[in-house]
Design a protein around this motif. Structure first.
Motif, PDB file in Angstrom:
ATOM      1  N   ALA A 225       0.845  -1.196   0.000  1.00 12.62           N
ATOM      2  CA  ALA A 225       0.000   0.000   0.000  1.00 12.62           C
ATOM      3  C   ALA A 225       0.881   1.247   0.000  1.00 12.62           C
ATOM      4  O   ALA A 225       2.070   1.191   0.309  1.00 12.62           O
ATOM      5  N   LEU A 226       0.270   2.377  -0.345  1.00 12.58           N
ATOM      6  CA  LEU A 226       0.935   3.669  -0.163  1.00 12.58           C
ATOM      7  C   LEU A 226       0.615   4.113   1.264  1.00 12.58           C
ATOM      8  O   LEU A 226      -0.532   4.461   1.564  1.00 12.58           O
ATOM      9  N   SER A 227       1.603   4.043   2.139  1.00 11.40           N
ATOM     10  CA  SER A 227       1.357   4.305   3.560  1.00 11.40           C
ATOM     11  C   SER A 227       1.927   5.666   3.946  1.00 11.40           C
ATOM     12  O   SER A 227       3.028   6.034   3.537  1.00 11.40           O
ATOM     13  N   ILE A 228       1.148   6.378   4.745  1.00 16.29           N
ATOM     14  CA  ILE A 228       1.513   7.742   5.151  1.00 16.29           C
ATOM     15  C   ILE A 228       1.471   7.823   6.675  1.00 16.29           C
ATOM     16  O   ILE A 228       0.417   7.609   7.287  1.00 16.29           O
ATOM     17  N   HIS A 229       2.595   8.130   7.280  1.00 18.54           N
ATOM     18  CA  HIS A 229       2.658   8.336   8.735  1.00 18.54           C
ATOM     19  C   HIS A 229       2.587   9.831   9.016  1.00 18.54           C
ATOM     20  O   HIS A 229       3.324  10.609   8.409  1.00 18.54           O
ATOM     21  N   ILE A 230       1.716  10.207   9.934  1.00 19.45           N
ATOM     22  CA  ILE A 230       1.577  11.627  10.269  1.00 19.45           C
ATOM     23  C   ILE A 230       2.404  11.926  11.523  1.00 19.45           C
ATOM     24  O   ILE A 230       2.233  11.260  12.549  1.00 19.45           O
ATOM     25  N   GLY A 231       3.272  12.927  11.394  1.00 17.68           N
ATOM     26  CA  GLY A 231       4.088  13.334  12.537  1.00 17.68           C
ATOM     27  C   GLY A 231       5.485  12.755  12.497  1.00 17.68           C
ATOM     28  O   GLY A 231       5.830  11.994  11.589  1.00 17.68           O
ATOM     29  N   PRO A 232       6.303  13.103  13.515  1.00 18.90           N
ATOM     30  CA  PRO A 232       7.685  12.610  13.553  1.00 18.90           C
ATOM     31  C   PRO A 232       7.741  11.195  14.122  1.00 18.90           C
ATOM     32  O   PRO A 232       6.713  10.626  14.495  1.00 18.90           O
ATOM     33  N   GLY A 233       8.957  10.645  14.183  1.00 21.67           N
ATOM     34  CA  GLY A 233       9.142   9.362  14.836  1.00 21.67           C
ATOM     35  C   GLY A 233       9.294   8.229  13.860  1.00 21.67           C
ATOM     36  O   GLY A 233       8.945   8.348  12.682  1.00 21.67           O
ATOM     37  N   PRO A 234       9.844   7.107  14.354  1.00 16.16           N
ATOM     38  CA  PRO A 234      10.075   5.950  13.487  1.00 16.16           C
ATOM     39  C   PRO A 234       8.774   5.329  13.010  1.00 16.16           C
ATOM     40  O   PRO A 234       7.764   5.356  13.724  1.00 16.16           O
ATOM     41  N   THR A 235       8.785   4.799  11.811  1.00 13.01           N
ATOM     42  CA  THR A 235       7.573   4.205  11.230  1.00 13.01           C
ATOM     43  C   THR A 235       7.955   3.258  10.108  1.00 13.01           C
ATOM     44  O   THR A 235       9.023   3.392   9.508  1.00 13.01           O
ATOM     45  N   ALA A 236       7.059   2.328   9.813  1.00 19.84           N
ATOM     46  CA  ALA A 236       7.234   1.448   8.656  1.00 19.84           C
ATOM     47  C   ALA A 236       6.591   2.041   7.407  1.00 19.84           C
ATOM     48  O   ALA A 236       6.644   1.437   6.338  1.00 19.84           O
ATOM     49  N   ALA A 237       5.968   3.221   7.531  1.00 23.00           N
ATOM     50  CA  ALA A 237       5.267   3.823   6.389  1.00 23.00           C
ATOM     51  C   ALA A 237       6.259   4.271   5.316  1.00 23.00           C
ATOM     52  O   ALA A 237       7.424   4.557   5.599  1.00 23.00           O
ATOM     53  N   ALA A 238       5.749   4.372   4.082  1.00 26.56           N
ATOM     54  CA  ALA A 238       6.581   4.785   2.959  1.00 26.56           C
ATOM     55  C   ALA A 238       6.842   6.289   2.974  1.00 26.56           C
ATOM     56  O   ALA A 238       7.910   6.743   2.579  1.00 26.56           O
ATOM     57  N   CYS A 239       5.844   7.051   3.397  1.00 29.91           N
ATOM     58  CA  CYS A 239       5.945   8.513   3.381  1.00 29.91           C
ATOM     59  C   CYS A 239       5.446   9.070   4.694  1.00 29.91           C
ATOM     60  O   CYS A 239       4.779   8.377   5.458  1.00 29.91           O
ATOM     61  N   ARG A 240       5.734  10.321   4.909  1.00 22.07           N
ATOM     62  CA  ARG A 240       5.202  10.977   6.100  1.00 22.07           C
ATOM     63  C   ARG A 240       4.576  12.309   5.718  1.00 22.07           C
ATOM     64  O   ARG A 240       4.915  12.915   4.692  1.00 22.07           O
ATOM     65  N   ALA A 241       3.645  12.736   6.572  1.00 18.16           N
ATOM     66  CA  ALA A 241       3.081  14.084   6.510  1.00 18.16           C
ATOM     67  C   ALA A 241       3.329  14.705   7.877  1.00 18.16           C
ATOM     68  O   ALA A 241       3.421  13.999   8.876  1.00 18.16           O
ATOM     69  N   ASP A 242       3.437  16.028   7.915  1.00 12.92           N
ATOM     70  CA  ASP A 242       3.834  16.669   9.164  1.00 12.92           C
ATOM     71  C   ASP A 242       2.713  16.734  10.189  1.00 12.92           C
ATOM     72  O   ASP A 242       2.973  16.753  11.390  1.00 12.92           O
ATOM     73  N   SER A 243       1.477  16.804   9.729  1.00  8.29           N
ATOM     74  CA  SER A 243       0.355  17.109  10.627  1.00  8.29           C
ATOM     75  C   SER A 243      -0.951  16.790   9.897  1.00  8.29           C
ATOM     76  O   SER A 243      -0.952  16.569   8.672  1.00  8.29           O
ATOM     77  N   PRO A 244      -2.076  16.820  10.605  1.00  9.82           N
ATOM     78  CA  PRO A 244      -3.359  16.678   9.900  1.00  9.82           C
ATOM     79  C   PRO A 244      -3.530  17.723   8.800  1.00  9.82           C
ATOM     80  O   PRO A 244      -4.063  17.425   7.729  1.00  9.82           O
TER      81      PRO A 244
END
Ligand SMILES: [Mg+2]
Length: 269
Positions: A225-244
């Motif tokens: 999947a295209l996974s998006i983690h919101i916020g800082p910190g370690p994650t298995a997601a492919a991408c991150r966003a800073d906030s809602p």
């Protein structure tokens, strides 16, 4: 430090993955993802502008929406007033909408037990200021965002003792909250996989978004999947966003990509 890239650095790829599949499943956590984190769970509400983009996405060609939360199903539905969507509550233990309805049989047996478990935990934590025991239909969440670190550690030790003494429970850690759940091999990731499979949407055509440790089960459970983690910190997601607010912009791009394809006449419905 997380090596996950910010979504704007992957915008071309995101637009392609949003636009190309005949059908797309967009799954979002609620607290900290669609709604800013607030002092108490009762205060949480969709970020201004979020309802509009979700409403638009819910009618975009070939798009299925799902909301995946640790909140009880009924509470989640009240906070996200989008009728044409699937709702997965209680960390995957409750489902409604699209083609999934109900509660797994093993979890249904828990319906009458939460009040007793919550009372037992309340009795053992009532001397700890800032600790809040939340009774849910199928679990008990113990919040310690407003407790001192020693009291938070005491709560975690108490819950760990409870689990050690009863294999029917498992613990789910979140942001300043620990939840006691039935240990039946069900989480946000397994529930989202089940939803995608029932809808016939390939897992590579899923976009899943979340901010908390509990959302990692979606990211690891659907590695394509295209996974998006919101916020800082370690994650298995492919991408991150800073906030809602940052995620809101991403969702607007996804909505635009689907509608652009509609004008080209290349999308399914
Ligand atoms: Mg969250």
């Amino acid at each position: 430090m997380s090596l996950t890239i910010h979504w704007t650095d992957h915008l071309t790829g995101i637009m392609r993955r949003a636009a190309d599949p005949p059908r797309l499943l967009v799954a979002c956590d609620f607290d900290g993802t669609l709604a800013p984190i607030v002092p108490t769970p009762a205060e949480a509400a969709l970020l201004p502008g979020m309802e509009e983009v979700l409403r638009s996405l819910s009618t975009a060609p070939g798009v299925h929406l799902a909301f995946v939360s640790g909140r009880p199903l009924e509470d989640l539905k009240k906070r996200v007033p989008i009728a044409a969507a699937g709702f997965i509550g209680s960390h995957g233990l409750e489902m409604q909408g699209h083609v999934l309805d109900g509660v797994p049989g093993a979890a249904a047996a828990w319906r009458g037990r939460s009040p007793f478990i919550a009372d037992a935990i309340r009795r053992r934590t009532e001397q700890l200021p800032g600790v809040f025991v939340e009774e849910k239909p199928l679990s008990v969440a113990v919040h310690y965002r407003h407790a001192c670190s020693a009291d938070a550690a005491a709560v975690q030790a108490l819950l760990q003792d409870t689990v050690n003494g009863a294999r029917e429970f498992r613990l789910q850690e979140g942001h300043m909250v620990t939840e006691l759940l039935p240990a039946i091999g069900c989480d946000k990731g397994t529930a989202l996989c089940a939803l995608a499979d029932r809808l016939g949407v390939p897992r590579s055509a899923v976009i899943c978004c979340g901010d908390d440790l509990t959302d990692e089960t979606m990211f690891t459970g659907l590695p394509n999947a295209l996974s998006i983690h919101i916020g800082p910190g370690p994650t298995a997601a492919a991408c991150r966003a800073d906030s809602p607010a940052d995620l809101l912009q991403l969702l607007q791009h996804v909505d635009a990509a689907r509608r652009k394809n509609l004008r080209k006449g290349s999308c399914g419905s």
